[in-house]
Design a protein around this motif. Structure first.
Motif, PDB file in Angstrom:
ATOM      1  N   TYR A  60      -5.889  44.484 -31.359  1.00  0.00           N
ATOM      2  CA  TYR A  60      -6.177  43.424 -31.396  1.00  0.00           C
ATOM      3  C   TYR A  60      -4.507  42.917 -31.293  1.00  0.00           C
ATOM      4  O   TYR A  60      -4.419  41.713 -30.624  1.00  0.00           O
ATOM      5  N   ALA A  61      -3.971  43.083 -32.457  1.00  0.00           N
ATOM      6  CA  ALA A  61      -3.034  42.045 -32.233  1.00  0.00           C
ATOM      7  C   ALA A  61      -2.032  42.218 -31.250  1.00  0.00           C
ATOM      8  O   ALA A  61      -1.589  41.483 -30.741  1.00  0.00           O
ATOM      9  N   ILE A  62      -2.208  43.307 -30.462  1.00  0.00           N
ATOM     10  CA  ILE A  62      -1.054  43.642 -29.617  1.00  0.00           C
ATOM     11  C   ILE A  62      -1.775  42.825 -28.213  1.00  0.00           C
ATOM     12  O   ILE A  62      -1.245  42.978 -27.354  1.00  0.00           O
ATOM     13  N   SER A  63      -2.987  43.545 -28.001  1.00  0.00           N
ATOM     14  CA  SER A  63      -3.312  43.421 -26.726  1.00  0.00           C
ATOM     15  C   SER A  63      -3.558  41.589 -26.705  1.00  0.00           C
ATOM     16  O   SER A  63      -4.091  41.582 -25.125  1.00  0.00           O
ATOM     17  N   PHE A  64      -4.011  41.124 -27.626  1.00  0.00           N
ATOM     18  CA  PHE A  64      -4.655  40.084 -27.262  1.00  0.00           C
ATOM     19  C   PHE A  64      -3.452  38.735 -28.488  1.00  0.00           C
ATOM     20  O   PHE A  64      -3.095  38.126 -28.746  1.00  0.00           O
ATOM     21  N   ALA A  65      -1.935  39.225 -28.313  1.00  0.00           N
ATOM     22  CA  ALA A  65      -1.217  38.046 -28.842  1.00  0.00           C
ATOM     23  C   ALA A  65      -0.891  37.671 -27.485  1.00  0.00           C
ATOM     24  O   ALA A  65      -1.327  37.403 -26.583  1.00  0.00           O
ATOM     25  N   ASN A  66      -0.198  35.804 -28.151  1.00  0.00           N
ATOM     26  CA  ASN A  66       0.105  35.102 -26.808  1.00  0.00           C
ATOM     27  C   ASN A  66      -1.403  34.205 -26.486  1.00  0.00           C
ATOM     28  O   ASN A  66      -1.076  33.453 -25.519  1.00  0.00           O
ATOM     29  N   THR A  67      -2.704  34.309 -27.684  1.00  0.00           N
ATOM     30  CA  THR A  67      -3.238  33.680 -26.760  1.00  0.00           C
ATOM     31  C   THR A  67      -3.086  32.557 -27.593  1.00  0.00           C
ATOM     32  O   THR A  67      -4.912  31.869 -27.699  1.00  0.00           O
ATOM     33  N   GLY A  68      -3.312  32.122 -28.296  1.00  0.00           N
ATOM     34  CA  GLY A  68      -2.995  30.722 -29.247  1.00  0.00           C
ATOM     35  C   GLY A  68      -2.117  30.090 -30.606  1.00  0.00           C
ATOM     36  O   GLY A  68      -0.859  30.833 -29.802  1.00  0.00           O
ATOM     37  N   PRO A  69      -1.951  29.625 -30.759  1.00  0.00           N
ATOM     38  CA  PRO A  69      -1.211  29.153 -32.183  1.00  0.00           C
ATOM     39  C   PRO A  69      -0.142  30.275 -33.324  1.00  0.00           C
ATOM     40  O   PRO A  69       0.633  29.606 -33.249  1.00  0.00           O
ATOM     41  N   HIS A  70      -0.877  31.414 -32.863  1.00  0.00           N
ATOM     42  CA  HIS A  70       0.025  32.646 -33.878  1.00  0.00           C
ATOM     43  C   HIS A  70       0.984  32.134 -32.998  1.00  0.00           C
ATOM     44  O   HIS A  70       1.578  32.434 -32.094  1.00  0.00           O
ATOM     45  N   THR A  71       1.770  32.414 -34.020  1.00  0.00           N
ATOM     46  CA  THR A  71       3.153  33.367 -33.373  1.00  0.00           C
ATOM     47  C   THR A  71       2.990  34.937 -33.286  1.00  0.00           C
ATOM     48  O   THR A  71       3.205  35.868 -34.200  1.00  0.00           O
ATOM     49  N   ALA A  72       3.660  35.104 -31.662  1.00  0.00           N
ATOM     50  CA  ALA A  72       3.938  36.385 -31.451  1.00  0.00           C
ATOM     51  C   ALA A  72       4.710  36.620 -31.222  1.00  0.00           C
ATOM     52  O   ALA A  72       6.348  36.019 -30.716  1.00  0.00           O
ATOM     53  N   VAL A  73       5.397  38.061 -31.603  1.00  0.00           N
ATOM     54  CA  VAL A  73       6.562  38.564 -32.210  1.00  0.00           C
ATOM     55  C   VAL A  73       7.043  39.736 -30.637  1.00  0.00           C
ATOM     56  O   VAL A  73       6.664  40.287 -30.714  1.00  0.00           O
ATOM     57  N   SER A  74       7.911  39.093 -29.779  1.00  0.00           N
ATOM     58  CA  SER A  74       8.234  40.213 -28.565  1.00  0.00           C
ATOM     59  C   SER A  74       9.507  40.872 -29.178  1.00  0.00           C
ATOM     60  O   SER A  74      10.954  40.728 -29.928  1.00  0.00           O
ATOM     61  N   GLY A  75       9.950  41.843 -28.501  1.00  0.00           N
ATOM     62  CA  GLY A  75      10.728  42.414 -28.559  1.00  0.00           C
ATOM     63  C   GLY A  75      10.584  44.224 -28.804  1.00  0.00           C
ATOM     64  O   GLY A  75      12.432  44.768 -28.547  1.00  0.00           O
ATOM     65  N   ILE A  76       9.531  44.603 -28.817  1.00  0.00           N
ATOM     66  CA  ILE A  76       9.446  46.146 -29.467  1.00  0.00           C
ATOM     67  C   ILE A  76      10.515  46.287 -28.070  1.00  0.00           C
ATOM     68  O   ILE A  76      10.687  47.558 -27.765  1.00  0.00           O
ATOM     69  N   VAL A  77       9.137  46.259 -26.968  1.00  0.00           N
ATOM     70  CA  VAL A  77       9.878  46.750 -25.777  1.00  0.00           C
ATOM     71  C   VAL A  77       9.488  45.334 -25.042  1.00  0.00           C
ATOM     72  O   VAL A  77       8.598  44.418 -25.497  1.00  0.00           O
ATOM     73  N   GLY A  78      10.002  44.950 -23.730  1.00  0.00           N
ATOM     74  CA  GLY A  78      10.268  43.654 -22.895  1.00  0.00           C
ATOM     75  C   GLY A  78       8.290  43.072 -22.848  1.00  0.00           C
ATOM     76  O   GLY A  78       8.030  41.938 -22.547  1.00  0.00           O
ATOM     77  N   PHE A  79       7.753  43.830 -22.575  1.00  0.00           N
ATOM     78  CA  PHE A  79       6.156  43.080 -21.972  1.00  0.00           C
ATOM     79  C   PHE A  79       5.157  44.422 -23.362  1.00  0.00           C
ATOM     80  O   PHE A  79       4.038  43.537 -23.487  1.00  0.00           O
TER      81      PHE A  79
END
Length: 424
Positions: A60-79
């Motif tokens: 769930y943390a991967i599939s629904f990142a960037n949907t709220g005020p939590h900090t989402a970290v990108s960069g494992i791969v671009g998407f």
């Protein structure tokens, strides 16, 4: 304010979708040899166990990142993004993500609903490798594939904040790309990696239990109302439209499939009826909330015809997709996704006189299919070359239920104890 009715709706829909995976186990189990039925059904139950745990831990943390005020970290791969604060659902109770969908039900209800989609997607793949796969290797594949393929793709499709619907206008209401094209492409890749079954030829592998197939199809159809109507997020007019299309399209698909069978082979079969229903359900999944019921019926009828012909592709092209995951889920998913480019309310070609929507649908289908196929092939190939993915030929011929699980699907008699009785 929490709405108990809406919360109950989401949780009931989630239960219906979860029930689809045991239904799939019956559907697939009836289609294989009698000496492979346990192996086939165990792959579905293994998917429930493994994916259920991984979804809670980090899916769930991967599939629904960037949907709220939590900090989402990108960069494992671009998407590929991950919301580190949602690992283990540590902050799901805060409602921070669910408010983007509906403030009237808890985040955890939505988490559970989406978990069932991940489970059924993985289970669908197993039909392509029936009769010849090791259970342990399948579980390794399932864990890796769901992590690097399904979870990111679910974010592209279902994440209403940063997904394709919000950014590109792609229509996929309930998972034609994320579930069916995704699973179908992976199934094709694994069928190529594992190779053909012993004695592979048209007509060589008959379903051992058509009543199981019908039972499984009935459970799938029942659960699919949760799959499609539940994706509305509430018991509203959108859910009602999705429900009607989930009734009408597969019903029409049964008629289309049986018509082709009758014209081709002279007989309409029970397995054909079950397969037609599933083909129609697959095709209507992305489109159920964006078609009037009349166009939904046409979609189902055409999908039944197209998929009935598509299942023969494996004989013409030489790949052994055991239970027609490619012919039904990949082809049906693509057909339903592209159909929206022509008939989708407001944006389809017949309403807008524009091919823009069709282009978007084709791009989404192609991206998911290519991504899933390439990674599934790589994962499967590595597993085959290391721990081995396919059972030994002698085990396949003898029956993999006893070789892999030490059980038989049908014990028709008990061996008598032949120990002689002592004479007094």
């Amino acid at each position: 304010m929490l709405d108990q009715g809406q919360t109950g709706f989401i949780m009931i829909m989630a239960a219906l979708v979860l029930f689809m995976t045991p239904g799939l186990a019956f559907f697939y189990g009836g289609l294989v040899k009698a000496k492979s039925v346990i192996s086939m059904m165990m792959m579905s139950f293994g998917a429930i166990a493994l994916v259920g745990v991984l979804w809670v831990l980090y899916g769930y943390a991967i599939s629904f990142a960037n949907t709220g005020p939590h900090t989402a970290v990108s960069g494992i791969v671009g998407f590929f993004s991950i919301d580190w604060k949602q690992i283990g659902l540590g902050q799901a109770f805060e409602q921070s993500q669910a408010t983007k969908l509906a403030a009237t039900y808890p985040d955890l209800a939505f988490v559970g609903f989406q978990a069932t989609f991940a489970i059924i997607t993985v289970a669908l793949i197993s039909g392509a490798i029936a009769d010849r796969a090791k259970f342990g290797a399948w579980m390794v594949f399932a864990g890796i594939w769901v992590t690097v393929v399904y979870f990111p793709v679910a974010s592209w499709v279902f994440n209403l904040t940063s997904g394709w619907a919000a950014t590109w206008g792609v229509i996929d209401f309930a998972g034609g790309t994320a579930v069916h094209i995704n699973a179908g492409a992976a199934g094709l890749a694994l069928a190529l990696v594992l190779g053909k079954r012993v004695g592979f030829a048209k007509g060589a592998h008959k379903p051992h239990n058509p009543p199981f197939v019908l039972l499984g199809a009935a459970i799938l159809w029942f659960g699919w109302f949760g799959f499609n109507a539940g994706s509305a997020g509430a018991a509203n007019s959108v859910a009602s439209l999705a429900w009607i299309n989930t009734l009408a399209a597969p019903a029409a698909a049964v008629l289309g499939w049986l018509l082709v069978e009758k014209l081709k082979d002279g007989k309409a079969t029970s397995v054909g009826a079950a397969s037609g229903a599933v083909a129609g359900l697959v095709a209507i999944t992305p489109a159920c909330a964006n078609l009037t019921p009349g166009w939904g019926i046409l979609l189902g009828f055409l999908a039944g015809i197209v998929c009935c012909f598509a299942i023969d592709l494996k004989y013409k092209l030489g790949f052994d997709d055991s239970l027609d995951v490619v012919g039904v889920h990949l082809v049906g998913g693509i057909f339903g996704t592209l159909y929206l480019g022509i008939f989708a309310n407001a944006t389809g070609l017949i309403y807008s006189s524009s091919l823009v929507q069709l282009g978007k649908q084709a791009a989404a289908a192609g991206a998911v299919g290519a991504y899933s196929f390439v990674l599934a092939f790589a994962i499967g190939w590595i597993i085959e070359k290391t721990i081995g993915f396919r059972v030994k030929t002698e085990d396949e011929v003898a029956g993999i239920d006893t070789a892999v699980h030490g059980e038989e699907g049908y014990v028709l008699y008990e061996e008598r104890d032949e120990t002689p009785v002592a004479v007094r």
